[in-house]
Write a protein that holds these residues in place. Sequence first.
Motif, PDB file in Angstrom:
ATOM      1  N   SER A  84      23.795  48.487  42.388  1.00  0.00           N
ATOM      2  CA  SER A  84      25.242  48.306  42.536  1.00  0.00           C
ATOM      3  C   SER A  84      26.017  49.270  41.643  1.00  0.00           C
ATOM      4  CB  SER A  84      25.652  46.858  42.259  1.00  0.00           C
ATOM      5  OG  SER A  84      25.412  46.516  40.918  1.00  0.00           O
ATOM      6  N   SER A  85      25.425  49.699  40.520  1.00  0.00           N
ATOM      7  CA  SER A  85      26.119  50.648  39.637  1.00  0.00           C
ATOM      8  C   SER A  85      26.355  51.986  40.339  1.00  0.00           C
ATOM      9  CB  SER A  85      25.330  50.860  38.347  1.00  0.00           C
ATOM     10  OG  SER A  85      24.014  51.318  38.644  1.00  0.00           O
ATOM     11  N   LEU A  86      25.418  52.424  41.157  1.00  0.00           N
ATOM     12  CA  LEU A  86      25.579  53.681  41.892  1.00  0.00           C
ATOM     13  C   LEU A  86      26.661  53.547  42.960  1.00  0.00           C
ATOM     14  CD1 LEU A  86      24.634  56.570  42.560  1.00  0.00           C
ATOM     15  CD2 LEU A  86      22.940  55.530  44.103  1.00  0.00           C
ATOM     16  N   ILE A  87      26.630  52.458  43.710  1.00  0.00           N
ATOM     17  CA  ILE A  87      27.636  52.246  44.750  1.00  0.00           C
ATOM     18  C   ILE A  87      29.012  52.056  44.115  1.00  0.00           C
ATOM     19  CG2 ILE A  87      28.302  50.799  46.707  1.00  0.00           C
ATOM     20  CD1 ILE A  87      25.685  52.551  47.014  1.00  0.00           C
ATOM     21  N   LYS A  88      29.058  51.356  42.985  1.00  0.00           N
ATOM     22  CA  LYS A  88      30.325  51.180  42.265  1.00  0.00           C
ATOM     23  C   LYS A  88      30.898  52.526  41.845  1.00  0.00           C
ATOM     24  CE  LYS A  88      30.443  49.887  38.019  1.00  0.00           C
ATOM     25  NZ  LYS A  88      30.333  49.218  36.730  1.00  0.00           N
ATOM     26  N   PHE A  89      30.053  53.434  41.386  1.00  0.00           N
ATOM     27  CA  PHE A  89      30.497  54.778  41.001  1.00  0.00           C
ATOM     28  C   PHE A  89      31.127  55.489  42.195  1.00  0.00           C
ATOM     29  CE2 PHE A  89      29.563  59.341  41.005  1.00  0.00           C
ATOM     30  CZ  PHE A  89      30.286  59.744  39.893  1.00  0.00           C
ATOM     31  N   PHE A  90      30.451  55.462  43.348  1.00  0.00           N
ATOM     32  CA  PHE A  90      30.986  56.129  44.544  1.00  0.00           C
ATOM     33  C   PHE A  90      32.300  55.493  44.988  1.00  0.00           C
ATOM     34  CE2 PHE A  90      26.424  57.399  45.565  1.00  0.00           C
ATOM     35  CZ  PHE A  90      26.604  58.687  45.119  1.00  0.00           C
ATOM     36  N   ILE A  91      32.393  54.181  44.929  1.00  0.00           N
ATOM     37  CA  ILE A  91      33.632  53.502  45.316  1.00  0.00           C
ATOM     38  C   ILE A  91      34.763  53.884  44.358  1.00  0.00           C
ATOM     39  CG2 ILE A  91      34.754  51.232  45.521  1.00  0.00           C
ATOM     40  CD1 ILE A  91      31.986  50.177  46.487  1.00  0.00           C
ATOM     41  N   HIS A  92      34.436  53.952  43.082  1.00  0.00           N
ATOM     42  CA  HIS A  92      35.438  54.313  42.071  1.00  0.00           C
ATOM     43  C   HIS A  92      36.036  55.694  42.316  1.00  0.00           C
ATOM     44  CE1 HIS A  92      37.428  54.706  38.211  1.00  0.00           C
ATOM     45  NE2 HIS A  92      36.767  55.834  38.016  1.00  0.00           N
ATOM     46  N   VAL A  93      35.179  56.675  42.641  1.00  0.00           N
ATOM     47  CA  VAL A  93      35.676  58.048  42.792  1.00  0.00           C
ATOM     48  C   VAL A  93      36.266  58.328  44.167  1.00  0.00           C
ATOM     49  CG1 VAL A  93      34.150  58.998  41.015  1.00  0.00           C
ATOM     50  CG2 VAL A  93      33.454  59.098  43.412  1.00  0.00           C
ATOM     51  N   THR A  94      36.066  57.430  45.128  1.00  0.00           N
ATOM     52  CA  THR A  94      36.538  57.727  46.487  1.00  0.00           C
ATOM     53  C   THR A  94      37.591  56.778  47.025  1.00  0.00           C
ATOM     54  OG1 THR A  94      34.745  56.439  47.496  1.00  0.00           O
ATOM     55  CG2 THR A  94      34.347  58.798  47.128  1.00  0.00           C
ATOM     56  N   THR A  95      37.916  55.718  46.301  1.00  0.00           N
ATOM     57  CA  THR A  95      38.878  54.747  46.827  1.00  0.00           C
ATOM     58  C   THR A  95      40.002  54.486  45.829  1.00  0.00           C
ATOM     59  OG1 THR A  95      37.814  52.750  45.937  1.00  0.00           O
ATOM     60  CG2 THR A  95      37.017  53.557  48.073  1.00  0.00           C
ATOM     61  N   SER A  96      41.025  53.822  46.339  1.00  0.00           N
ATOM     62  CA  SER A  96      42.125  53.340  45.500  1.00  0.00           C
ATOM     63  C   SER A  96      41.973  51.839  45.329  1.00  0.00           C
ATOM     64  CB  SER A  96      43.463  53.661  46.171  1.00  0.00           C
ATOM     65  OG  SER A  96      43.613  55.054  46.306  1.00  0.00           O
ATOM     66  N   GLU A  97      42.792  51.267  44.483  1.00  0.00           N
ATOM     67  CA  GLU A  97      42.635  49.863  44.096  1.00  0.00           C
ATOM     68  C   GLU A  97      42.863  48.854  45.215  1.00  0.00           C
ATOM     69  OE1 GLU A  97      45.223  49.457  40.740  1.00  0.00           O
ATOM     70  OE2 GLU A  97      43.742  50.311  39.380  1.00  0.00           O
ATOM     71  N   ASN A  98      43.484  49.244  46.315  1.00  0.00           N
ATOM     72  CA  ASN A  98      43.745  48.299  47.403  1.00  0.00           C
ATOM     73  C   ASN A  98      43.045  48.681  48.704  1.00  0.00           C
ATOM     74  OD1 ASN A  98      45.563  46.457  46.039  1.00  0.00           O
ATOM     75  ND2 ASN A  98      46.973  48.178  45.971  1.00  0.00           N
ATOM     76  N   ASP A  99      42.047  49.532  48.635  1.00  0.00           N
ATOM     77  CA  ASP A  99      41.368  50.009  49.834  1.00  0.00           C
ATOM     78  C   ASP A  99      40.410  48.971  50.421  1.00  0.00           C
ATOM     79  OD1 ASP A  99      42.705  52.397  49.778  1.00  0.00           O
ATOM     80  OD2 ASP A  99      41.002  53.599  49.124  1.00  0.00           O
ATOM     81  N   LEU A 100      40.047  49.223  51.651  1.00  0.00           N
ATOM     82  CA  LEU A 100      39.075  48.413  52.373  1.00  0.00           C
ATOM     83  C   LEU A 100      37.825  49.260  52.557  1.00  0.00           C
ATOM     84  CD1 LEU A 100      38.349  45.878  54.084  1.00  0.00           C
ATOM     85  CD2 LEU A 100      39.439  47.033  56.017  1.00  0.00           C
ATOM     86  N   ILE A 101      36.679  48.742  52.125  1.00  0.00           N
ATOM     87  CA  ILE A 101      35.426  49.478  52.173  1.00  0.00           C
ATOM     88  C   ILE A 101      34.560  48.877  53.278  1.00  0.00           C
ATOM     89  CG2 ILE A 101      33.290  49.986  50.910  1.00  0.00           C
ATOM     90  CD1 ILE A 101      36.417  49.421  48.949  1.00  0.00           C
ATOM     91  N   LEU A 102      34.022  49.733  54.140  1.00  0.00           N
ATOM     92  CA  LEU A 102      33.156  49.291  55.230  1.00  0.00           C
ATOM     93  C   LEU A 102      31.730  49.756  54.981  1.00  0.00           C
ATOM     94  CD1 LEU A 102      32.596  48.174  58.120  1.00  0.00           C
ATOM     95  CD2 LEU A 102      33.268  50.424  58.978  1.00  0.00           C
ATOM     96  N   ASP A 103      30.795  48.808  55.010  1.00  0.00           N
ATOM     97  CA  ASP A 103      29.372  49.120  54.913  1.00  0.00           C
ATOM     98  C   ASP A 103      28.744  48.586  56.194  1.00  0.00           C
ATOM     99  OD1 ASP A 103      26.693  49.432  54.407  1.00  0.00           O
ATOM    100  OD2 ASP A 103      26.738  48.467  52.440  1.00  0.00           O
ATOM    101  N   PHE A 104      28.428  49.492  57.101  1.00  0.00           N
ATOM    102  CA  PHE A 104      27.974  49.085  58.413  1.00  0.00           C
ATOM    103  C   PHE A 104      26.500  48.694  58.450  1.00  0.00           C
ATOM    104  CE2 PHE A 104      27.558  49.326  63.042  1.00  0.00           C
ATOM    105  CZ  PHE A 104      28.703  48.636  63.393  1.00  0.00           C
ATOM    106  N   PHE A 105      25.728  49.045  57.433  1.00  0.00           N
ATOM    107  CA  PHE A 105      24.329  48.648  57.318  1.00  0.00           C
ATOM    108  C   PHE A 105      24.147  48.069  55.920  1.00  0.00           C
ATOM    109  CE2 PHE A 105      24.526  52.148  60.335  1.00  0.00           C
ATOM    110  CZ  PHE A 105      23.880  51.606  61.434  1.00  0.00           C
ATOM    111  N   SER A 106      24.641  46.872  55.703  1.00  0.00           N
ATOM    112  CA  SER A 106      24.797  46.378  54.333  1.00  0.00           C
ATOM    113  C   SER A 106      23.524  45.883  53.670  1.00  0.00           C
ATOM    114  CB  SER A 106      25.864  45.299  54.281  1.00  0.00           C
ATOM    115  OG  SER A 106      25.416  44.127  54.926  1.00  0.00           O
ATOM    116  N   GLY A 107      22.471  45.643  54.407  1.00  0.00           N
ATOM    117  CA  GLY A 107      21.220  45.239  53.776  1.00  0.00           C
ATOM    118  C   GLY A 107      21.386  44.038  52.874  1.00  0.00           C
TER     119      GLY A 107
END
Length: 187
Positions: free
Chosen positions: A68-91
């Motif tokens: 989750s730390s890696l995914i959190k890093f990517f979300i941090h650098v690519t999104t804003s605080e109110n964005d909606l994130i889609l994971d289509f193969f969430s495992g």
Amino acid sequence: FSGNETFDTKGQRVLNFYFNKNGILRYEKERSIINPATVLNNIGSTKSGSDEINMLLGSQLFSFPKPSSLIKFFIHVTTSENDLILDFFSGSGTTAHAVMQLNAEDGGKRRYICVQLPEETDEKSEARQAGFATIAEIAKERIRRAGAQIAAAHPEQTLDTGFKVFKLAESNFKQWRSDVASDGLEA
């Protein structure tokens, strides 16, 4: 503007104000460019992802989960605080875990949609032995436990760690129904 610089709520410099064709005030801002490192050291590994699942769910229920730390890093650098994130193969639900953790850390209100078909776990797997018939069931339990853990670590905040589950129903479109042969005739 008498030479004073103006910044928006995200700290980006406003370059120009104008009215659009409907008379609504708009502004042009300087877009910042984020250049993350090419090699991401010490952000997460499949071992840390496995350790995380083991800690949350009590055993190794998922092979090679993303940390989750890696995914959190990517979300941090690519999104804003109110964005909606889609994971289509969430495992196992790593993205949901990362979004909740990042929101707790930076006060964001990001939301997520995680899509995982009810793919069956192997009958001889630890996951099946632990009572998880599908990968989606593992994800739901991970999201519940991660949410509780994050909320407990941040009692000063009112965090939204809830989620809804929607299930795929039979389709009324012939080409997607399981009782219709590939030639379109009912089986």
